[in-house]
Design an enzyme around this catalytic site. Structure first.
Site, PDB file in Angstrom:
ATOM      1  N   THR A 109       0.848  -1.183   0.000  1.00 28.69           N
ATOM      2  CA  THR A 109       0.000   0.000   0.000  1.00 28.69           C
ATOM      3  C   THR A 109       0.893   1.246   0.000  1.00 28.69           C
ATOM      4  OG1 THR A 109      -0.101   0.357   2.398  1.00 28.69           O
ATOM      5  CG2 THR A 109      -1.594  -1.298   1.466  1.00 28.69           C
ATOM      6  N   LYS A 133       6.708   3.114   1.893  1.00 30.87           N
ATOM      7  CA  LYS A 133       7.816   3.879   2.498  1.00 30.87           C
ATOM      8  C   LYS A 133       7.428   4.550   3.811  1.00 30.87           C
ATOM      9  CE  LYS A 133       8.126   6.069  -1.449  1.00 30.87           C
ATOM     10  NZ  LYS A 133       7.537   5.131  -2.418  1.00 30.87           N
ATOM     11  N   ALA A 160      12.787   1.208  -6.811  1.00 32.73           N
ATOM     12  CA  ALA A 160      11.925   0.142  -7.359  1.00 32.73           C
ATOM     13  C   ALA A 160      12.690  -1.177  -7.373  1.00 32.73           C
ATOM     14  CB  ALA A 160      11.401   0.525  -8.738  1.00 32.73           C
ATOM     15  N   LEU A 162      15.848  -1.685  -8.447  1.00 33.01           N
ATOM     16  CA  LEU A 162      17.310  -1.576  -8.383  1.00 33.01           C
ATOM     17  C   LEU A 162      17.814  -2.085  -7.029  1.00 33.01           C
ATOM     18  CD1 LEU A 162      17.847   2.001  -9.891  1.00 33.01           C
ATOM     19  CD2 LEU A 162      17.954  -0.204 -11.072  1.00 33.01           C
ATOM     20  N   ASP A 227       8.103  12.504  -1.469  1.00 24.13           N
ATOM     21  CA  ASP A 227       8.356  11.091  -1.726  1.00 24.13           C
ATOM     22  C   ASP A 227       9.857  10.837  -1.878  1.00 24.13           C
ATOM     23  OD1 ASP A 227       7.117   8.438  -2.224  1.00 24.13           O
ATOM     24  OD2 ASP A 227       8.146   8.628  -4.134  1.00 24.13           O
ATOM     25  N   LYS A 231      12.499   8.525   0.591  1.00 28.07           N
ATOM     26  CA  LYS A 231      13.472   7.542   0.097  1.00 28.07           C
ATOM     27  C   LYS A 231      14.871   7.821   0.641  1.00 28.07           C
ATOM     28  CE  LYS A 231      10.934   6.825  -4.221  1.00 28.07           C
ATOM     29  NZ  LYS A 231      10.934   6.978  -5.691  1.00 28.07           N
ATOM     30  N   GLY A 341       7.846   1.629 -12.125  1.00 28.97           N
ATOM     31  CA  GLY A 341       7.097   0.587 -12.808  1.00 28.97           C
ATOM     32  C   GLY A 341       6.695  -0.522 -11.862  1.00 28.97           C
TER      33      GLY A 341
END
Length: 363
Positions: A109, A133, A160, A162, A227, A231, A341
């Site tokens: 979510t 996150k 994502a 990586l 966002d 991260k 993606g």
């Protein structure tokens, strides 16, 4: 052939990443059984409307029905046997009451206020895989348990698919000392910057990104930089710096007076910013990139013009993360590639589940 070892999965979220994860589960289930004698078995799938539960495990046909229902714009509550109104905490209690042990709770979510239920899962002896996150970027006293538990994995939260989290974990676990982290951490903002670099007006670029579904319905959720800040805060905490969001200076791509107006008004007001962006890029050398940089004392998240650096080579939605450490001083250790993606994020989630199921600690 050895008997299959079944590991129950409790999936919270059936949106874009959740559906991609379920599609991958259908595709690789036989492979995992053959290679590892392992059956990652969904027993709960839940969204905000309700949940499906089968304590013996869902068939591939039922999972496909879930995928089709959600892809068609319907909620899980519309399916037969779905239960509406159950909270995630209720689902965990039911799982325990029905003898579900050693489960992996998968949070794909973007919901707030998930920290209590995730801590409940750990207290029940369950493992966690997070693409969400927010619990990791919340106040440190609440978040630290997730960083310190070997039963919590969260590769999909940064970059994502990586291998950013695993690389940083490798550096820290092998005794290297991280000194600085820098990155372009948003595929959406990478797309915007590439179009700005090509000379397009800011308002046109944002409008195109929104029309193509690259931004959230309210583009300010991307343009705010929050966002990206989440991260880089996750990376900082992994590096051993227990920073808070207030230790980061976050510069949004719009003025404060545009924060409270409606989405329609915001889009109508965007052309007023075109001249300022054009002047900014015309006054400085380099190409525009929305970058995050953090060290032990804090960091900054902002648009900047970069020149002879790896970030200048980025195009489109590609991400880049660089680690300066005691071992990597003159040239950082850098990881780059597609930064968004559902499929690549789902692959990271699936790999985290596999690692936990094989009792390979994630912390």
């Amino acid at each position: 052939m050895a008997a299959l070892r079944q590991v129950p999965l409790i999936l919270l979220g059936a949106g874009h990443v959740g559906r991609a994860f379920l599609r991958q589960w259908i595709r690789v289930r036989a492979h995992l059984a053959e290679r590892y004698t392992l059956d990652l078995q969904p027993v709960v799938v839940a969204d905000s409307s309700g949940a499906l539960a089968d304590w013996q495990g869902f068939s591939a046909e039922t999972i496909q029905a879930v995928i089709d229902t959600k892809a068609g714009g319907q909620s899980l509550a519309s399916l037969a046997n779905a239960v509406a109104g159950l909270s995630a905490a209720d689902l965990l209690e039911q799982a325990r009451a029905n003898g579900v042990g050693d489960a992996i709770v998968v949070d794909v979510t973007a919901a707030e206020h998930m920290t209590p239920v995730l801590r409940q899962a750990l207290q029940q002896g369950y493992s966690l895989v997070l693409a969400n996150k927010r619990p990791l970027a919340g106040p440190w006293p609440d978040a630290q348990a997730f960083f310190r538990s070997p039963q919590v994995c969260f590769e999909a939260t940064v970059g994502a698919g990586l291998p950013v989290i695993n690389t940083l974990r490798y550096l820290v676990d092998t005794g290297d000392v991280v000194q600085r982290i820098e990155g372009a951490l948003s595929g959406t903002l990478g797309y915007l910057c590439s179009r700005l670099e090509d000379g397009e007006a800011f308002s046109v670029v944002v409008g195109a990104a929104k029309a193509h579904g690259y931004t959230e319905p309210d583009p300010r959720e991307d343009l705010s930089g929050i966002d990206v800040a989440r991260k880089v805060l996750i990376l900082a905490r992994m590096a051993g710096w227990p920073l808070e969001m207030g230790d980061l200076k976050v510069d949004p791509l719009y003025p404060a007076q545009m924060a409270e107006i409606s989405v329609a008004e915001f889009m109508n007001e965007l052309p007023r910013l075109d001249a300022d962006f054009a002047a900014y890029m015309g006054a400085l050398a380099g190409v525009p990139r929305y970058m995050a940089e953090v060290g032990p004392q804090g960091g900054i998240v902002s648009l900047r013009m970069v020149g002879e650096r790896l970030a200048a080579q980025l195009r489109g939605t590609r991400n880049l993360v660089s680690f300066w450490t005691e071992q990597y001083t003159e040239m950082p250790l850098s990881i780059g590639g597609p930064g968004g993606g559902g499929r690549v994020a789902a692959s990271a989630v699936l790999n985290d589940c596999l690692r936990l199921a094989q009792v390979n600690p994630c912390a």
